[in-house]
Write an enzyme that holds these catalytic residues in place. Structure first.
Site, PDB file in Angstrom:
ATOM      1  N   GLU A 197       0.591  -1.238  -0.060  1.00 27.07           N
ATOM      2  CA  GLU A 197      -0.054  -0.048  -0.139  1.00 27.07           C
ATOM      3  C   GLU A 197       0.856   1.083   0.336  1.00 27.07           C
ATOM      4  O   GLU A 197       1.653   1.109   0.955  1.00 27.07           O
ATOM      5  CB  GLU A 197      -1.057   0.109   1.549  1.00 27.07           C
ATOM      6  CG  GLU A 197      -2.095   0.582   0.674  1.00 27.07           C
ATOM      7  CD  GLU A 197      -1.787   2.287   1.460  1.00 27.07           C
ATOM      8  OE1 GLU A 197      -1.371   3.513   1.301  1.00 27.07           O
ATOM      9  OE2 GLU A 197      -2.320   2.652   2.582  1.00 27.07           O
ATOM     10  N   LEU A 198       0.740   2.412  -1.329  1.00 27.70           N
ATOM     11  CA  LEU A 198       1.347   2.832  -1.465  1.00 27.70           C
ATOM     12  C   LEU A 198       0.871   4.386  -1.219  1.00 27.70           C
ATOM     13  O   LEU A 198       1.243   4.455  -0.574  1.00 27.70           O
ATOM     14  CB  LEU A 198       2.769   2.822  -2.294  1.00 27.70           C
ATOM     15  CG  LEU A 198       3.007   1.293  -2.959  1.00 27.70           C
ATOM     16  CD1 LEU A 198       4.418   0.804  -3.840  1.00 27.70           C
ATOM     17  CD2 LEU A 198       4.363   1.118  -1.163  1.00 27.70           C
TER      18      LEU A 198
ATOM     19  N   CYS B  41      -1.201   9.004   3.241  1.00 24.39           N
ATOM     20  CA  CYS B  41      -1.454   7.825   1.696  1.00 24.39           C
ATOM     21  C   CYS B  41      -3.098   8.903   0.533  1.00 24.39           C
ATOM     22  O   CYS B  41      -2.612   8.701  -0.297  1.00 24.39           O
ATOM     23  CB  CYS B  41      -1.587   6.970   1.839  1.00 24.39           C
ATOM     24  SG  CYS B  41      -2.789   5.997   2.549  1.00 24.39           S
TER      25      CYS B  41
ATOM     26  N   GLU C  28       3.857  12.338  -5.663  1.00 29.42           N
ATOM     27  CA  GLU C  28       2.847  12.912  -4.101  1.00 29.42           C
ATOM     28  C   GLU C  28       3.951  13.661  -3.234  1.00 29.42           C
ATOM     29  O   GLU C  28       5.009  13.427  -2.974  1.00 29.42           O
ATOM     30  CB  GLU C  28       2.940  11.456  -3.635  1.00 29.42           C
ATOM     31  CG  GLU C  28       1.605  11.599  -2.059  1.00 29.42           C
ATOM     32  CD  GLU C  28       2.227  10.070  -1.730  1.00 29.42           C
ATOM     33  OE1 GLU C  28       0.834  10.083  -0.683  1.00 29.42           O
ATOM     34  OE2 GLU C  28       3.029   9.325  -1.929  1.00 29.42           O
TER      35      GLU C  28
END
Length: 492
Positions: free
Chosen positions: A259-260, A293, A387
């Site tokens: 899970e990035l 995230c 991001e």
């Protein structure tokens, strides 16, 4: 068993330089490292730094403890998770304050973490008593069953930003389903990402060795990922590290759950209620300083209402208080450390240098970064392509619904998206075309009920999900079993 006891471990010296191994806190071979409170710069405690040898020893203890744990009656495993939830309920206030101090969050964020952790334990407690398989069609006289069985030892590597939740969401279901777990929390948040789980489960009656907690660096992480006694790795963190873990896990034929992050898009259409949209966008971009995230790092707004929305957001950015969230009522706290601040500040400055306009913020005092608004952000600029993981709201304009979808999908994938419009059918038609793991109509992107599948494609991870109905599939594997009343005769 008295689950009301156990907060002595919050003392700064209680686990100084120690690892939780085989049910006790022992010194780390890699020595100690100070854990710094982001808001004050004070040393909160000393983190133990595990070596590869520490990790291998911990894995051995987990592998030895796992068969007995898996053989317990389902109700017994459920009971441990329920008692862990009760322990958390008894200590919400103290733990929330500790989370706020170690992560640089506000008290309310700490309270939300503990509340979610309680729910995660309760949900996990239901997994052992659920049906976990199928009876398959077969020939007469033979019973054919497909059942779910634990992997054995699951390695969990968790991040600094929401450490209790992002560790426990793997630890709790993996344990409930009969696995042992070796947890490596971020060394910047070893207490909230590790010690809380170790102590709550120890007080809940989890047998020694079933949960191992070791903070450390890449050496310990690589030892965990490459050890053949650990058939599954669950990682939450950056795409850069996630790629490395994926490569190592693939080389060793392991299951891996990544899970990035990636780009999350909040699309605001021309018919939106702009007051509501501005509030949603501000929360989605600036909650926990954007270190989430699911943060709404791209706000795509129809050009007809872009100026009005921008004015509302700039007003909010200038009014939201920034400070020590553990000591005062503020909206934003500090970034986690100097390295994170420097990287984020470079993203903002490079985006401005590429042609974006700074509308608010863009400055900091120490680790306290002002909520920032950039307009005129376009593909090719760092804050669009990367991001940011900091408190920046990037305004990107579009003319048509098709252009909004094209801009949103101009990435390598992401976790979450949102579309705000008075026309729900129009918003849903846009949302269905966005390449994201989670889509929210008339809401921002930072959402999780913990009963839902959570994950995303591309940079969002490897397309798998954790949470809710995904957990049994994630933390167990299929095994086919057939039963006959007697061995058949064969022609050999």
């Amino acid at each position: 068993m008295d689950i009301s006891e156990g907060l002595a471990f919050m003392d700064a010296e209680a686990q100084a330089g120690r690892l939780f191994d085989n049910g006790v806190w022992r010194p780390a071979r890699g020595g100690e490292r100070p854990v710094i409170e982001p808001a004050t710069g004070q040393v909160l405690r000393q983190a133990g730094i595990a070596t590869a040898e520490d990790m291998r020893e911990a894995i051995a203890h987990a592998a030895a403890a796992q068969p007995t744990w898996a053989a317990l009656a389902p109700r017994e495993r459920s009971g441990v998770l329920l008692r862990a939830a009760q322990w958390l309920q008894l200590h919400v206030g103290e733990l929330a304050h500790a989370i706020a101090r170690e992560t640089g969050g506000v008290i309310r964020k700490g309270e939300q973490e503990v509340s979610a952790a309680i729910l995660l334990c309760q949900l996990a407690a239901g997994l052992p008593v659920r049906a976990q398989g199928d009876v398959l069609p077969s020939t007469p006289g033979r019973l054919s069953i497909a059942r779910r069985v634990p992997y054995g030892v699951v390695g969990v590597i968790s991040p600094f930003n929401i450490p209790l939740i992002l560790g426990l969401r793997s630890v709790a279901p993996a344990l409930a389903l009969g696995n042992a777990v070796v947890l490596k929390p971020d060394s910047r948040t070893p207490f909230t990402g590790g010690a809380i789980m170790a102590e709550m489960l120890r007080h809940a009656g989890l047998p020694a060795g079933v949960l191992q907690v070791l903070s450390g660096d890449a050496e310990a992480g690589e030892a965990l990922v490459t050890d053949l006694r650990v058939p599954m790795i669950a990682f939450t963190g950056s795409p850069l590290v996630g790629r490395r873990i994926g490569e190592l896990a693939g080389r060793h034929l392991k299951k891996v759950s990544l899970e990035l992050g990636g780009s999350n898009n909040l699309i605001i259409l021309d018919d939106a209620d702009l007051d509501a949209a501005a509030s949603a966008a501000a929360f989605g971009a600036w909650f926990h300083q954007g270190q989430v995230c699911m943060a709404s790092n791209r706000v795509l707004v129809h050009e007809a209402v872009a100026e009005e929305l921008k004015q509302r957001l700039v007003s909010k950015a200038k009014r939201l208080p920034v400070g020590d969230g553990a000591a005062e009522r503020v909206a934003l706290g500090p970034l986690i450390d100097q390295r994170q601040l420097e990287r984020f500040d470079a993203v903002v400055k490079d985006t401005i240098a590429a042609g974006a306009k700074l509308e608010a913020g863009g400055a900091h005092e120490g680790l306290f970064y002002q909520p920032t608004v950039l307009s005129g952000v376009k593909p090719g600029m760092r804050s669009f392509d990367e991001e940011p993981f900091g408190p920046v709201l990037n305004l990107v304009t579009f003319r048509t619904d098709e252009e909004a979808v094209e801009l949103a999908n101009n990435s390598h994938g992401g976790l979450a998206a949102g579309v705000i419009s008075r026309d729900v059918a129009r918003a849903l038609a846009i949302g269905e075309r966005i390449n994201a793991g989670m889509v929210h109509i008339n809401d921002q992107t930072v959402n999780n009920d913990y009963t839902n599948p959570f994950g995303g494609p591309g940079l969002g991870g490897n397309g798998t999900s954790v949470g809710g109905p995904a957990d049994i599939e994630q933390y167990t594997r299929w095994q086919w079993v057939t039963i006959k009343s007697a061995p058949p005769a064969y022609p050999f």
